[in-house]
Design a protein around this motif. Structure first.
Motif, PDB file in Angstrom:
ATOM      1  N   SER A 273       1.006  -1.187  -0.020  1.00  0.00           N
ATOM      2  CA  SER A 273      -0.017   0.027   0.006  1.00  0.00           C
ATOM      3  C   SER A 273       0.810   1.276   0.090  1.00  0.00           C
ATOM      4  O   SER A 273       0.420   2.402  -0.175  1.00  0.00           O
ATOM      5  N   PHE A 285      -6.532   4.273  -3.957  1.00  0.00           N
ATOM      6  CA  PHE A 285      -8.209   4.149  -3.929  1.00  0.00           C
ATOM      7  C   PHE A 285      -8.691   3.482  -2.724  1.00  0.00           C
ATOM      8  O   PHE A 285      -8.126   2.667  -2.560  1.00  0.00           O
ATOM      9  N   GLY A 286      -9.405   4.158  -1.921  1.00  0.00           N
ATOM     10  CA  GLY A 286     -10.360   3.643  -1.092  1.00  0.00           C
ATOM     11  C   GLY A 286      -9.338   3.437   0.261  1.00  0.00           C
ATOM     12  O   GLY A 286      -9.018   2.368   0.916  1.00  0.00           O
ATOM     13  N   TYR A 287      -8.726   4.855   0.624  1.00  0.00           N
ATOM     14  CA  TYR A 287      -7.814   4.585   2.064  1.00  0.00           C
ATOM     15  C   TYR A 287      -8.352   3.978   3.023  1.00  0.00           C
ATOM     16  O   TYR A 287      -7.706   3.072   3.519  1.00  0.00           O
ATOM     17  N   LYS A 288      -9.502   4.427   3.316  1.00  0.00           N
ATOM     18  CA  LYS A 288     -10.252   4.125   4.600  1.00  0.00           C
ATOM     19  C   LYS A 288     -10.584   2.670   4.694  1.00  0.00           C
ATOM     20  O   LYS A 288     -10.250   1.642   5.522  1.00  0.00           O
ATOM     21  N   ALA A 289     -11.000   2.135   3.506  1.00  0.00           N
ATOM     22  CA  ALA A 289     -11.291   0.748   3.333  1.00  0.00           C
ATOM     23  C   ALA A 289      -9.905  -0.407   3.272  1.00  0.00           C
ATOM     24  O   ALA A 289     -10.106  -1.492   3.902  1.00  0.00           O
ATOM     25  N   SER A 293      -9.466  -2.717   6.523  1.00  0.00           N
ATOM     26  CA  SER A 293      -9.550  -4.301   6.123  1.00  0.00           C
ATOM     27  C   SER A 293      -8.472  -4.905   6.832  1.00  0.00           C
ATOM     28  O   SER A 293      -8.336  -5.911   7.124  1.00  0.00           O
ATOM     29  N   VAL A 335     -10.714  -6.914  -0.738  1.00  0.00           N
ATOM     30  CA  VAL A 335     -10.697  -5.401  -0.727  1.00  0.00           C
ATOM     31  C   VAL A 335      -9.462  -4.873  -1.023  1.00  0.00           C
ATOM     32  O   VAL A 335      -9.423  -3.906  -1.710  1.00  0.00           O
ATOM     33  N   LYS A 336      -8.410  -5.342  -0.460  1.00  0.00           N
ATOM     34  CA  LYS A 336      -6.958  -4.805  -0.797  1.00  0.00           C
ATOM     35  C   LYS A 336      -6.603  -4.919  -1.988  1.00  0.00           C
ATOM     36  O   LYS A 336      -6.169  -3.857  -2.762  1.00  0.00           O
ATOM     37  N   ASN A 339      -8.562  -2.376  -4.522  1.00  0.00           N
ATOM     38  CA  ASN A 339      -8.095  -1.345  -4.073  1.00  0.00           C
ATOM     39  C   ASN A 339      -6.731  -0.962  -4.844  1.00  0.00           C
ATOM     40  O   ASN A 339      -6.375   0.286  -5.542  1.00  0.00           O
ATOM     41  N   THR A 343      -6.052   1.734  -7.869  1.00  0.00           N
ATOM     42  CA  THR A 343      -4.990   2.725  -7.873  1.00  0.00           C
ATOM     43  C   THR A 343      -4.148   2.647  -8.949  1.00  0.00           C
ATOM     44  O   THR A 343      -3.913   3.593  -9.468  1.00  0.00           O
TER      45      THR A 343
END
Length: 556
Positions: A273, A285-289, A293, A335-336, A339, A343
């Motif tokens: 990440s 993309f989707g930092y909080k997710a 996760s 999810v990771k 994302n 990205t």
């Protein structure tokens, strides 16, 4: 290391004068960066030993019957390979080296919360490693139980099980202290303005990992201590001949050892990440997710240990519950991956060696994850349990995951750690050889396992010969890649070009300090005003600067 001094009053942590000189300045240091480098040297040494043992095992399997060793030696070698790689490389790996070196810098801190405790963790790690090595030379000889120490065999074998258990017990304390230190550091030492959702994702992954280290590691420590007590006093805890229960041992062992897989893989996901936004030059993309996760994987990972025991005689209800949770843990992992891929999509990709490692990781880890679902399903697991298919899945997840990203992290942060640049073209050749050799070696294991080749066997039937030869050639290709990689990095360390402060264009705080960093990292503790991957803010700032420059030229 005088050439690390860049200019002015800046002195890097290599040249900083402390109360001790020479080797004592290192082994008695409380500087988190030096401790990280000491872990790097020790871990790399153990990795080379473990990899060499792995190649020797493959050489033995090149032909049917005896090739270079007998069955007892083979049993000891596959046990040592597992113990060294699991307990001395992949579990401590990324947190001990890169967590120690970079977590305080990424948080805007001068050091970890407990520097002396940090040094004690390193000494415990070295002591555990020395005890593991000593067990090879004591009466009884090298342990032959496999890295799981399964009872009742580990209670009855005459090899040095107790010494190796003591080594694992000490290593567990090292892991617990590191986890405690990281949790406290993240809670107490974040820079002003760095809220939880302005924290780098590598720090998030270390935070989730640290809780597993703190909560799960004591369980395996107690379990191994009970095995040692039973060997010494014959109290009948796990030995069925004395009224004990061997299934109880498996429950207690896997309650820790399955979450331990996430101790290995979560920090690797954190590194991924960091690398992807830097080399895609794009906000993740989707930092909080991605952040949450990590916690979800750590939480659900506690409830899936039973999938290692589907064929041990558990009730049907237990088996389908554990199967269900095994499928659930795939959701935050997916999810990771989604994302990361999102990205990269439409990113301005700079295909350097660290990103190549990451792309190889996504490919092999996805295969490892999908085959995990095959093993998590009850019907297929019964067919594949204790075959080479399990060995392949394990290596795709653990080595293809943690191992690949350990070396991705080393290439990503090498300029910051040593202030030198390596030859990127040679690094790309190394990545290609490692990935090709890895696939030749371990994907072949999937086929062998599907066709019924049992794992841990010294010999095999004639129909498996061709696939074993192909896998062994794969091990030669992979080890060639590692040799090229280590030579390239060593040459860079000795005579590489000087690295700038931010050679990759990263956005997190470690790229705002000199390479290598000074002793206390920052002259002034930074104040955080935006998220860690805010490339939009950077682009807006550039556009405003360009507009300002154009306006200034027009006025002239």
């Amino acid at each position: 290391m005088a050439d690390h001094v860049i200019h002015g009053n800046y002195v890097d942590f290599y040249d900083e004068k402390g109360p001790h000189k020479g080797i004592l300045a290192w082994i008695l240091t409380t500087d988190h960066k030096r401790i990280g480098l000491m872990y790097l040297i020790a871990l790399t040494t153990f990795f080379c030993i473990g990899a060499t043992i792995g190649v020797l095992m493959r050489l033995e399997m090149l032909t049917q019957g005896r090739t270079i060793m007998g069955p007892q030696t083979y049993n000891s070698l596959f046990t040592l390979h597992g113990l060294i790689m699991i307990f001395l490389f992949v579990i401590p790996g990324i947190p001990a080296v890169f967590g120690n070196f970079f977590l305080p810098i990424m948080l805007g801190a001068k050091d970890v919360a407990f520097p002396r405790l940090n040094l004690l963790s390193w000494w415990l790690y070295i002591t555990g490693g020395v005890f593991a090595v000593l067990s090879l030379f004591l009466a009884g000889g090298p342990i032959d139980t496999g890295w799981t120490f399964y009872v009742p065999y580990s209670l009855r074998t005459g090899t040095d099980v107790s010494w190796m258990i003591l080594a694992a017990f000490i290593l567990g304390f090292s892991s617990i202290l590191t986890g405690l230190n990281f949790i406290t550091t993240i809670h107490r030492l974040r820079a002003p303005g760095m809220g939880w959702f302005r924290m780098p994702l590598f720090a998030w992954s270390l935070y989730a990992t640290a809780w597993i280290q703190l909560i799960a590691t004591p369980i395996v420590g107690i379990t191994l201590a009970l095995v040692a007590i039973e060997r010494l006093f014959g109290v009948g805890l796990f030995d069925p001949a004395l009224g004990g229960d061997p299934i109880l041992y498996q429950h207690m062992f896997w309650i820790y050892s399955h979450p331990a897989v996430y101790i290995m893989i979560l920090p690797a996901m954190g590194v991924v990440s960091e690398i992807i936004p830097t080399f895609a030059h794009r906000t993740i993309f989707g930092y909080k997710a991605v952040a949450i996760s990590s916690l979800a994987i750590a939480f659900v990972g506690y409830f899936v240990w039973g999938h290692h025991m589907f064929s041990s005689g558990m009730s049907d209800t237990s088996r389908w519950i554990f199967s269900l949770f095994t499928f659930l843990v795939a959701i935050p992992s997916a999810v990771k991956v989604f994302n990361w891929t999102a990205t990269l999509y439409k990113g301005s990709i700079d295909l350097q060696a660290p990103l190549l490692f990451v792309l190889a990781f996504i490919f092999v880890f996805s295969i490892g994850g999908l085959t995990g679902l095959v093993l998590g399903a009850l019907a297929t697991d019964i067919h594949l349990t204790d075959t080479y298919f399990v060995v392949a899945h394990f290596h795709f997840v653990v080595f293809g995951g943690t191992g690949f990203i350990f070396f991705a992290a080393l290439h990503y942060w090498f300029p910051k750690m040593f202030g030198k640049l390596y030859n990127d073209n040679v690094a790309k050749v190394a990545v290609s050889l490692i990935t090709l050799g890895f696939l030749m070696l371990y994907f072949t294991f999937f086929i062998l396992g599907y066709e019924g080749m049992p794992r841990r066997y010294y010999d095999y039937l004639p129909q498996y010969h061709g696939l074993h030869v192909f896998a062994t050639v794969g091990s030669w290709v992979m080890i060639s890649g590692f040799i090229v990689m280590f030579i390239n990095l060593f040459k860079a360390f000795k005579s590489g070009k000087r690295a700038g402060m931010n050679p990759w264009g990263g956005m997190t705080l470690e790229w705002t300090v000199p390479s290598p960093p000074p002793l206390e990292n920052f002259e002034e503790i930074p104040v955080i005003t935006h998220g860690p991957y805010d490339y939009h803010a950077q682009e807006e700032a550039k556009e405003k600067q360009e507009e300002f420059n154009h306006s200034a030229e027009d006025e002239k």
